[in-house]
Scaffold this active site. Structure first.
Site, PDB file in Angstrom:
ATOM      1  N   ARG A  74      45.075  75.834 -10.292  1.00 43.76           N
ATOM      2  CA  ARG A  74      44.156  75.016  -9.481  1.00 43.76           C
ATOM      3  C   ARG A  74      43.431  73.991 -10.357  1.00 43.76           C
ATOM      4  O   ARG A  74      43.216  72.850  -9.950  1.00 43.76           O
ATOM      5  CB  ARG A  74      43.147  75.911  -8.759  1.00 43.76           C
ATOM      6  CG  ARG A  74      43.791  76.636  -7.578  1.00 43.76           C
ATOM      7  CD  ARG A  74      42.806  77.553  -6.888  1.00 43.76           C
ATOM      8  NE  ARG A  74      41.661  76.870  -6.329  1.00 43.76           N
ATOM      9  CZ  ARG A  74      40.528  77.484  -5.986  1.00 43.76           C
ATOM     10  NH1 ARG A  74      40.401  78.796  -6.153  1.00 43.76           N
ATOM     11  NH2 ARG A  74      39.529  76.807  -5.469  1.00 43.76           N
ATOM     12  N   HIS A 123      29.187  77.773  -5.239  1.00 41.83           N
ATOM     13  CA  HIS A 123      30.258  78.725  -5.567  1.00 41.83           C
ATOM     14  C   HIS A 123      30.777  78.562  -6.991  1.00 41.83           C
ATOM     15  O   HIS A 123      31.863  79.028  -7.313  1.00 41.83           O
ATOM     16  CB  HIS A 123      31.407  78.583  -4.557  1.00 41.83           C
ATOM     17  CG  HIS A 123      31.033  79.022  -3.173  1.00 41.83           C
ATOM     18  ND1 HIS A 123      31.792  78.753  -2.050  1.00 41.83           N
ATOM     19  CD2 HIS A 123      29.965  79.731  -2.719  1.00 41.83           C
ATOM     20  CE1 HIS A 123      31.203  79.265  -0.976  1.00 41.83           C
ATOM     21  NE2 HIS A 123      30.083  79.851  -1.352  1.00 41.83           N
ATOM     22  N   CYS A 151      36.515  86.793 -24.667  1.00 39.78           N
ATOM     23  CA  CYS A 151      35.174  86.389 -25.075  1.00 39.78           C
ATOM     24  C   CYS A 151      35.054  86.462 -26.600  1.00 39.78           C
ATOM     25  O   CYS A 151      35.379  87.498 -27.190  1.00 39.78           O
ATOM     26  CB  CYS A 151      34.149  87.327 -24.423  1.00 39.78           C
ATOM     27  SG  CYS A 151      32.462  87.020 -24.973  1.00 39.78           S
ATOM     28  N   THR A 192      33.522  71.467   6.197  1.00 41.85           N
ATOM     29  CA  THR A 192      33.466  72.925   6.032  1.00 41.85           C
ATOM     30  C   THR A 192      33.691  73.605   7.382  1.00 41.85           C
ATOM     31  O   THR A 192      33.237  73.112   8.414  1.00 41.85           O
ATOM     32  CB  THR A 192      32.139  73.405   5.410  1.00 41.85           C
ATOM     33  OG1 THR A 192      32.140  74.837   5.362  1.00 41.85           O
ATOM     34  CG2 THR A 192      30.910  72.927   6.173  1.00 41.85           C
ATOM     35  N   ALA A 235      36.519  62.763   6.420  1.00 40.80           N
ATOM     36  CA  ALA A 235      35.333  62.375   5.640  1.00 40.80           C
ATOM     37  C   ALA A 235      35.522  61.012   4.976  1.00 40.80           C
ATOM     38  O   ALA A 235      34.585  60.215   4.911  1.00 40.80           O
ATOM     39  CB  ALA A 235      35.046  63.441   4.581  1.00 40.80           C
TER      40      ALA A 235
END
Ligand code: OAD
Length: 247
Positions: A74, A123, A151, A192, A235
């Site tokens: 993504r 989010h 990490c 949305t 939009a």
């Protein structure tokens, strides 16, 4: 050219007179940038992928590589995408508003790339990664085809800094979004389905505080019946027209 939607003069007046405008965006605003929404019937991500296998803490615990790779895929799609006319119109609205907050459920950073400044990311953001053990953000990490990066401090897997199902939203982001919904004079709800809470509760909070609620969406949603104005269209068409109507 005649537009398939009508911008009511009372909406133009409300926007012109507004001291505070808030926009709440969802995946639909990025559709015209070539990024799939979640719930559209055939092309939506959740029609093609199972969220329980990709967007929950337990999915990550079961198969961190599958989850990591899906977000990496993504991330690549987003890197190839450009902000569209809808993103640009919201950035322009911010520049001409007295106060403006853009609350987004999207994790792609396209609003910021379009020039929006005051952005609340409900989010998270797909570009950031954090330690899966304690949530510390990690600035530098190396992508590796074969394994999930770890990490540097504790060796736990890194994960995207996004909110998964079964997780809480960041308190500061939610508080800022709630405040922007309660304080605004006009709330623009763009792209949305208004099905995912707590974001879906923001239009109710805004209306209860006296705001004019405007939906921009080509399709009917859970919000449509309660909106003061519904602009049925994409939009990237509706928002530039709305912006022009203010001149
Ligand atoms: P959805 O996929 O649920 O809804 C997208 C909406 O965009 C639909 O109402 C479409 O009709 C509309 N739409 C499609 N094309 C459009 C266009 N060109 N212009 C305007 N609107 C358009 O996406 P969200 O509502 O953002 O959460 O979903 C909310 C959350 O559910 C996401 O943030 C994600 C997902 O699970 C997490 O990942 C935590």
């Amino acid at each position: 050219m005649s537009l398939p939607f009508r911008i009511d003069p009372t909406l133009v007046n409300a926007l012109r007179g507004a001291n505070f405008v808030t926009a709440l965006t969802g995946a639909g605003i990025s559709a015209e940038s070539g990024i799939a929404t979640f719930r559209d019937a055939s092309e939506g991500l959740w029609a093609r992928f199972d969220p329980r296998e990709l967007a929950t803490p337990s999915a990550f615990a079961r198969n961190p590589k599958r989850v990591w790779d899906w977000y990496a895929w993504r991330r690549e799609r987003v890197a190839e995408a450009q902000p569209n006319a809808g993103h640009l119109a919201l950035a322009a609205l911010e520049r001409r508003a007295r106060e403006f907050v853009l609350v987004t459920q999207n994790v792609y950073g396209l609003h910021q790339r379009a020039g929006s400044r005051n952005v609340v990311e409900l989010h998270g953001n797909i570009a950031r990664v954090k330690c899966s053990r304690d949530g510390t953000l990690v600035e530098r990490w190396e992508a590796n085809e074969d394994e999930v990066p770890r990490c540097p401090d504790c060796g736990a897997f890194l994960r995207p800094d996004v909110v998964w199902f079964d997780e809480m939203l960041a308190e500061d982001a939610l508080a800022a979004a709630d405040k922007a919904a309660r304080r605004c004079d006009v709330l623009l709800v763009v792209g949305t389905s208004a099905e995912v809470y707590p974001a879906a509760a923001l239009p109710d909070s805004a209306r209860a505080s006296g705001a004019v609620v405007v939906e921009v969406n080509p399709n009917a949603t859970a919000l449509s019946a309660a909106a003061d104005h519904v602009l049925r269209g994409a939009a990237g068409v509706v928002l530039p027209a709305l912006l022009s109507s203010l001149d």
